[in-house]
Structures are given as structure tokens and as C-alpha cells.
Design an enzyme around this catalytic site. Structure first.
Site, mmCIF file in Angstrom:
data_model
loop_
_atom_site.group_PDB
_atom_site.id
_atom_site.type_symbol
_atom_site.label_atom_id
_atom_site.label_comp_id
_atom_site.label_asym_id
_atom_site.label_seq_id
_atom_site.Cartn_x
_atom_site.Cartn_y
_atom_site.Cartn_z
ATOM 1 N N ASN A 1 6.051 13.986 -10.386
ATOM 2 C CA ASN A 1 7.040 14.266 -9.333
ATOM 3 C C ASN A 1 8.181 15.592 -9.819
ATOM 4 O O ASN A 1 8.628 16.057 -8.909
ATOM 5 C CB ASN A 1 7.831 13.128 -8.966
ATOM 6 C CG ASN A 1 8.682 12.569 -10.206
ATOM 7 O OD1 ASN A 1 8.236 12.742 -11.330
ATOM 8 N ND2 ASN A 1 9.609 11.562 -9.893
ATOM 9 N N GLY B 1 6.679 7.933 -16.248
ATOM 10 C CA GLY B 1 5.935 7.460 -15.210
ATOM 11 C C GLY B 1 6.110 6.054 -14.939
ATOM 12 O O GLY B 1 7.364 5.682 -14.904
ATOM 13 N N SER B 2 5.168 5.236 -14.271
ATOM 14 C CA SER B 2 5.192 4.083 -13.923
ATOM 15 C C SER B 2 5.432 3.028 -15.046
ATOM 16 O O SER B 2 4.744 3.295 -16.155
ATOM 17 C CB SER B 2 4.338 3.728 -13.018
ATOM 18 O OG SER B 2 2.948 3.734 -13.556
ATOM 19 N N GLU C 1 10.369 6.533 -19.911
ATOM 20 C CA GLU C 1 11.559 6.723 -19.050
ATOM 21 C C GLU C 1 10.501 6.400 -17.782
ATOM 22 O O GLU C 1 9.706 6.919 -17.275
ATOM 23 C CB GLU C 1 11.598 8.523 -18.881
ATOM 24 C CG GLU C 1 12.298 8.850 -20.065
ATOM 25 C CD GLU C 1 13.948 8.944 -19.702
ATOM 26 O OE1 GLU C 1 14.457 7.922 -18.820
ATOM 27 O OE2 GLU C 1 14.601 9.328 -20.415
ATOM 28 N N LEU C 2 11.018 5.233 -17.131
ATOM 29 C CA LEU C 2 10.445 4.585 -16.072
ATOM 30 C C LEU C 2 11.194 4.750 -14.736
ATOM 31 O O LEU C 2 11.976 5.366 -14.646
ATOM 32 C CB LEU C 2 9.815 3.291 -16.559
ATOM 33 C CG LEU C 2 9.082 3.287 -17.852
ATOM 34 C CD1 LEU C 2 9.247 1.660 -18.408
ATOM 35 C CD2 LEU C 2 7.981 4.007 -17.815
ATOM 36 N N CYS D 1 12.703 9.326 -9.623
ATOM 37 C CA CYS D 1 12.873 8.070 -10.056
ATOM 38 C C CYS D 1 14.398 7.483 -9.864
ATOM 39 O O CYS D 1 14.835 6.184 -10.125
ATOM 40 C CB CYS D 1 12.437 7.911 -11.663
ATOM 41 S SG CYS D 1 13.499 9.608 -12.440
ATOM 42 N N GLU E 1 10.419 -0.382 -6.224
ATOM 43 C CA GLU E 1 10.606 1.181 -6.077
ATOM 44 C C GLU E 1 10.027 1.694 -5.113
ATOM 45 O O GLU E 1 8.764 1.630 -5.046
ATOM 46 C CB GLU E 1 10.197 1.701 -7.479
ATOM 47 C CG GLU E 1 10.505 3.085 -7.612
ATOM 48 C CD GLU E 1 9.938 3.723 -8.841
ATOM 49 O OE1 GLU E 1 9.094 3.489 -9.370
ATOM 50 O OE2 GLU E 1 10.754 4.805 -9.188
HETATM 51 P P1 NAP Z 1 2.021 7.013 -13.286
HETATM 52 O O1 NAP Z 1 0.945 6.728 -12.261
HETATM 53 O O2 NAP Z 1 2.378 6.135 -14.188
HETATM 54 O O3 NAP Z 1 1.566 8.599 -14.235
HETATM 55 C C1 NAP Z 1 2.363 9.325 -15.085
HETATM 56 C C2 NAP Z 1 1.403 9.646 -16.060
HETATM 57 O O4 NAP Z 1 0.787 8.728 -16.862
HETATM 58 C C3 NAP Z 1 0.278 10.669 -15.542
HETATM 59 O O5 NAP Z 1 0.252 11.676 -16.471
HETATM 60 C C4 NAP Z 1 -0.807 9.689 -15.797
HETATM 61 O O6 NAP Z 1 -2.045 10.495 -15.627
HETATM 62 C C5 NAP Z 1 -0.700 9.005 -16.788
HETATM 63 N N1 NAP Z 1 -1.621 7.747 -17.178
HETATM 64 C C6 NAP Z 1 -1.784 6.897 -16.085
HETATM 65 N N2 NAP Z 1 -2.551 5.892 -16.732
HETATM 66 C C7 NAP Z 1 -2.457 6.083 -17.972
HETATM 67 C C8 NAP Z 1 -3.247 5.559 -19.089
HETATM 68 N N3 NAP Z 1 -3.927 4.217 -19.107
HETATM 69 N N4 NAP Z 1 -2.783 6.055 -20.320
HETATM 70 C C9 NAP Z 1 -2.132 7.192 -20.724
HETATM 71 N N5 NAP Z 1 -1.641 7.864 -19.358
HETATM 72 C C10 NAP Z 1 -1.642 7.479 -18.379
HETATM 73 O O7 NAP Z 1 3.214 7.734 -12.611
HETATM 74 P P2 NAP Z 1 3.590 8.584 -11.403
HETATM 75 O O8 NAP Z 1 2.921 8.097 -10.300
HETATM 76 O O9 NAP Z 1 3.090 9.998 -12.061
HETATM 77 O O10 NAP Z 1 5.108 8.891 -11.521
HETATM 78 C C11 NAP Z 1 5.923 8.163 -10.808
HETATM 79 C C12 NAP Z 1 6.648 6.991 -11.528
HETATM 80 O O11 NAP Z 1 7.276 7.735 -12.527
HETATM 81 C C13 NAP Z 1 7.693 6.383 -10.978
HETATM 82 O O12 NAP Z 1 7.554 4.902 -11.012
HETATM 83 C C14 NAP Z 1 8.934 7.022 -11.337
HETATM 84 O O13 NAP Z 1 10.179 6.352 -11.037
HETATM 85 C C15 NAP Z 1 8.752 7.208 -12.631
HETATM 86 N N6 NAP Z 1 9.489 8.378 -12.975
HETATM 87 C C16 NAP Z 1 10.470 8.254 -14.006
HETATM 88 C C17 NAP Z 1 11.243 9.181 -14.622
HETATM 89 C C18 NAP Z 1 12.407 8.974 -15.424
HETATM 90 O O14 NAP Z 1 12.967 9.890 -15.977
HETATM 91 N N7 NAP Z 1 12.905 7.602 -15.852
HETATM 92 C C19 NAP Z 1 11.206 10.515 -13.997
HETATM 93 C C20 NAP Z 1 10.302 10.881 -13.185
HETATM 94 C C21 NAP Z 1 9.287 9.617 -12.667
HETATM 95 P P3 NAP Z 1 -2.917 10.740 -14.241
HETATM 96 O O15 NAP Z 1 -2.086 11.469 -13.339
HETATM 97 O O16 NAP Z 1 -4.050 11.644 -14.876
HETATM 98 O O17 NAP Z 1 -3.213 9.446 -13.507
#
Ligand code: NAP
Length: 474
Positions: free
Chosen positions: A154, A230-231, A250-251, A284, A377
Site C-alpha cells: 500500500n 503487512g497483515s 507493523e500491522l 493501515c 480491518e
Molecule cells: P500481506 O499480505 O501480509 O503482505 C505483506 C508482505 O508480506 C508482502 O511482501 C507479502 O509478499 C509478504 N508475505 C506474505 N506471506 C508471507 C510469508 N509466509 N512469509 C514472508 N512474507 C510473506 O499484507 P498486504 O496485503 O501487502 O498489506 C496490507 C496489510 O498491511 C494491512 O493489514 C495493513 O493494515 C498492513 N499495514 C500496516 C502498516 C503499519 O505500519 N502498521 C502499514 C501498511 C500496511 P507477497 O506480496 O509476495 O505475498
């Protein structure tokens, strides 16, 4: 692939490499291929860690690290429009928001450069205890080691910057795995770091299957810290699997905001309409749950809904667009079904609600606290409005979530503002500002299910270093 699409190799151990396999990057708006990226896997990740370990053995002095960080900030400035277009193309982010993200990345590098220059330990007053008499004690801040960084789709530029820049400031080489949907901005940043003089091995970028690359970062003992944004599903599992590493998370959030009856309702409506729907709610800390104190509810709705309806939905490349697409069809279908469920359970749609090609900014009132749009979320352009009998009730309902990243309150009472700041169980609380606000030097991070760390270069640098005590007998 469109004629203007970008082709990018991976940066591994100081070389730009092809792997024979390619990953297509598509515009979430048009579906067109906007780029293709060499696809790596476990082998490239292992080579990247090897190179990072070699880099760590040949440290860069702080002034050199700071100079590189300053140069990167300058290079982002020089290629600002190209970076913004890259973000917009791959993430579907409206171009005006993508420009803000590119500017923020400059700011992140600039703050990290400051941290690089002032990184130091502290003096320990040794003679405070009898045993310490005649001794000099101080701490050194040492780089923790190789950092594994995993970033989400994002904010494909600035959230990558929030990992790369503090790591370099701290003296840590990085192996980065960016989101597969948005790897182009990360590879562009890597190019700028290289151009700024970063020696080989200090940064490698591996795009490819997440679990395969993640496994290498988890299993290789030379990777001492994993910084993940990420998530929660992915993040907390990484932490469980790597109990001996620092795993910094950071979730997500389901961001609440309270509008007290004494608030400036027009100001609150203006800030919240803009911040609930920026990047189609895919931040997020996008405003999701609004609790309006009862006497002000109808007036707030009257001020808020027209501002939401005035947002321009459409092509992210268009300068006038406020709200573009969500990241992919799965996300669109999920958000659409949550809107339908909320309606079916008695929620009243006050704006948007259609679940067609592009989700319109959607406002739903009177949704049960058990509905997904209330307790999960949404990560989409949806806001729910609730009546609250009092500020205390609103605080209790805002806290009724497993998440704890940021929350906000609008009020003209200092007493109410301070009470909310104390009682809202979140990593950050904004007053008379949307809780979507973030500036890049702030300590930013969640509690509860939202994470276990703070980003912002000054805080991240501390996470990425460890203190070593030195005691000298005089
Ligand atoms: P995501 O699906 O968890 O992906 C985040 C990253 O993790 C991607 O690079 C993804 O790779 C990787 N990933 C997925 N499965 C993995 C595994 N088994 N091992 C290692 N890495 C893995 O999250 P998203 O959909 O990109 O982002 C949305 C989420 O991020 C939301 O929940 C949002 O609230 C959160 N977020 C939090 C913050 C904060 O600062 N707190 C900021 C921004 C976003 P692939 O893309 O290759 O699947």
C-alpha cells in the site's frame, strides 16, 4: 506488455540479475501490464544474505552512511515524478497521493541521515554504586546484523524507505522482499541507493514467492532482525517461527475516531472525509469507525456525507482523482460482500454502497459492533457512523477491538482530549486531526494485535542496533 512498461532486474549481491523467470506487474485500475520483474526465490535470497554478511564485516563509517542517505533523498527529489508515476501505476494510487508518498520518502531518508550522524550510546554514572568507584562505563550502539525486510503493497515506496533508510543509518545491510504486487518502486529505490554510492551487498532486493523467501530470512541465523509491515496473519506467524530473532511487526488496525458534541463539526467532517477514503481506504490507519456523540450526530452526517459524495472516483493517473481502485479483484469482492452483509443486518447506507467495478466511497450508519465492517480491518473505502451516548461510551467502543495502532478524537475541550489520549488503548492518538495522520519522524506503531514496535527513523535505528556495555578500570 504496454510499450511504456518498465522491466526490472533484481539487485542481488551488487549485481542486477535476470533469473529467466518474470513476474508481471499489473495496474489495479486497467489490468494492463505496467512492468515485469525478474522473479527470484530461495537461492537468490541465500545469495543476498551471504552478500549482506560480507558487507557487515566491512563496516561503513557513520558519515559515509549519512552522505549516502542524503544523496538518496536528493535523487528522489530529482526523479520525483517518475517515482510518483511508478507508485500510481503499480498500486493504483491516485497520482496526487503518490506524489505525497514520494515526497515523504525524501523526508524519511533525510531524517535517517540525521540519525546516522548522531547514533551513540550513553554514559553510565558508574560511581553511583560503591562497586563502580574508579570505573568509567558507557555503551556503544552496534548494528544488530543483517536485516530482513518485508514490505506491503500500500505504500510501496515510503514503507520500503522506512526499512532501508534506518537500517543503513544503523549500519545494517538489508535483504528486502517487497510485495509481489508492487515491486517496481522498491527496485527503483534500490537503483537510487546504488547511484548514491551504496557498496555491493548492503542492499539486495528479492522479488518472488513470499513463503520461500520468508523461510530463508527466518531460518538463516545471520539475519538477526526481521522488520515486517503487512497483515497480522503473516506477521505474528513470522514471529512465532523466529523466537530468537527480533521480529518487528507493523500491522493493521480498524481505526476509530470520536467526534464529541462540542467539536468543530465542519472541520471534523472535512478531515475525516478526506482521510477515510485516501488511497481507497487502503492505509493501515484509514478512518473506519466514527463514533459521534449523540447531540451532534445528525449535524455531523449533514456535514460529512456531501463531502464524501464530492470525492472524485476514477483513473488514478488523473490529477483530479481522489479515490482509485482497490488493489485487486479479491479485495474488491471481499469488501463488497462486507458492505452487503452490513446492509443485510440493518446498516443504513448514506453514501456509495454500490459494489461495481470501482468501489465508491461508502458510508454506513447503525452497523452492529459484530459486523465485519465494524470489527475487522476493512482496508477499503468504507466508513461506519455510530451514535454514542457519551464520550466515555465512545472511548469504550473504540477500544472494543483487538487492534491498537492509532485512534483520534475531535473536541474543543482540553479535558476531554487529554482523557481520550489517556484512555484510548492505541499506539498513537490524534486530537482534532484524523488518526490517518502520519509524519515520518514520528514514533509510529501499534500495540495489541497491531504490532510490537515503533517506526520512524529515530526509533527504528534503536531497534536495529544493540547496546554494548564497556567498563574501564581507571
Ligand atoms: P500481506 O499480505 O501480509 O503482505 C505483506 C508482505 O508480506 C508482502 O511482501 C507479502 O509478499 C509478504 N508475505 C506474505 N506471506 C508471507 C510469508 N509466509 N512469509 C514472508 N512474507 C510473506 O499484507 P498486504 O496485503 O501487502 O498489506 C496490507 C496489510 O498491511 C494491512 O493489514 C495493513 O493494515 C498492513 N499495514 C500496516 C502498516 C503499519 O505500519 N502498521 C502499514 C501498511 C500496511 P507477497 O506480496 O509476495 O505475498
Amino acid at each position: 506488455m504496454a510499450a511504456t512498461a518498465t522491466e526490472r532486474k533484481l539487485l542481488i549481491a551488487g549485481e542486477w540479475i535476470e533469473t529467466g523467470d518474470w513476474l508481471e506487474v499489473r495496474s489495479p485500475y486497467s489490468g494492463d501490464v505496467v512492468g515485469r520483474v525478474a522473479k527470484g526465490g530461495a537461492e537468490e535470497a541465500r545469495r543476498a544474505v551471504d552478500a549482506a554478511a560480507r558487507a557487515l564485516a566491512d563496516p561503513l563509517p557513520a558519515h559515509k552512511r549519512a552522505e549516502i542517505l542524503v544523496k538518496v533523498a536528493g535523487l528522489i527529489g530529482r526523479r520525483h515524478e517518475e517515482i510518483a508515476r511508478t507508485i500510481s501505476d503499480e498500486a493504483g494510487k491516485p497520482i496526487k497521493a503518490a506524489r505525497v508518498e514520494a515526497s515523504r520518502a525524501m523526508s524519511t531518508y533525510t531524517f535517517a541521515a540525521v540519525e546516522a550522524r548522531k547514533l551513540a550510546g550513553e554514559m553510565i554514572p558508574m560511581d553511583g554504586a560503591q562497586a563502580g568507584e574508579g570505573k568509567l562505563g558507557f555503551t556503544l550502539r552496534r548494528p544488530i546484523g543483517v536485516v530482513g525486510a518485508i514490505s506491503p503493497f500500500n505504500f510501496p515506496c515510503n514503507l520500503v524507505a522506512h526499512k532501508l533508510a534506518p537500517a543503513l543509518a544503523a549500519g545494517c545491510p538489508v535483504v528486502l522482499k517487497p510485495a509481489s504486487q508492487t515491486p517496481l518502486s522498491a527496485l527503483l529505490l534500490a537503483e537510487l541507493e546504488e547511484e548514491a554510492g551504496l557498496p555491493a551487498g548492503w542492499l539486495s532486493v528479492v522479488v518472488g514467492p513470499a513463503s520461500e523467501i520468508g523461510d530463508v530470512l527466518v531460518e538463516d541465523e545471520r539475519v538477526k532482525l526481521i522488520t515486517f509491515t503487512g497483515s497480522g496473519d503473516v506477521g505474528w506467524k513470522l514471529q512465532e517461527r523466529a523466537p530468537r530473532k527480533r521480529v518487528k511487526l507493523e500491522l493493521g488496525n480498524s481505526t476509530p475516531v470520536i467526534v464529541a458534541a462540542d467539536a468543530d463539526l465542519d472541520a471534523a467532517a472535512t478531515k475525516l472525509a478526506a482521510n477515510a477514503f485516501a488511497f481507497a481506504g487502503q492505509s493501515c490507519i484509514s478512518v473506519q469507525r466514527v463514533y459521534v456523540e449523540e447531540p451532534a450526530f445528525d449535524a455531523f452526517v449533514k456535514a460529512f456525507v456531501p463531502k464524501v459524495e464530492a470525492l472524485k472516483v476514477g483513473d488514478p493517473a488523473d490529477d483530479a482523482t481522489d479515490v482509485g481502485p482497490v488493489i485487486d479483484e479479491d479485495a474488491r469482492a471481499r469488501i463488497g460482500s462486507w458492505i452487503e452483509e452490513a446492509q443485510a443486518s440493518g446498516g443504513k447506507v448514506l453514501a456509495g454502497g454500490e459494489t461495481g467495478e470501482l468501489l465508491k466511497p461508502t458510508v454506513i450508519a447503525h452497523v452492529g459492533d459484530d459486523q465485519k465492517v465494524s470489527c475487522e480491518e476493512v482496508f477499503g473505502p468504507v466508513v461506519i457512523l455510530n451514535r454514542a451516548g457519551s464520550v466515555d461510551e465512545a472511548i469504550e467502543r473504540a477500544n472494543g477491538t483487538r487492534f491498537g495502532l492509532q485512534a483520534g478524537i475531535f473536541t474543543t475541550s482540553l479535558d476531554t482530549a487529554l482523557r481520550a489520549a489517556e484512555q484510548l488503548e492505541f499506539g498513537g492518538v490524534t486530537v482534532n486531526e484524523a488518526p490517518t495522520f502520519r509524519s515520518d519522524q514520528m514514533p509510529y506503531g501499534g500495540i495489541k494485535a497491531s504490532g510490537n514496535t515503533k517506526e520512524g527513523p529515530a526509533w527504528a535505528v534503536r531497534e536495529m542496533t544493540e547496546e554494548r556495555l564497556v567498563v574501564i578500570q581507571r
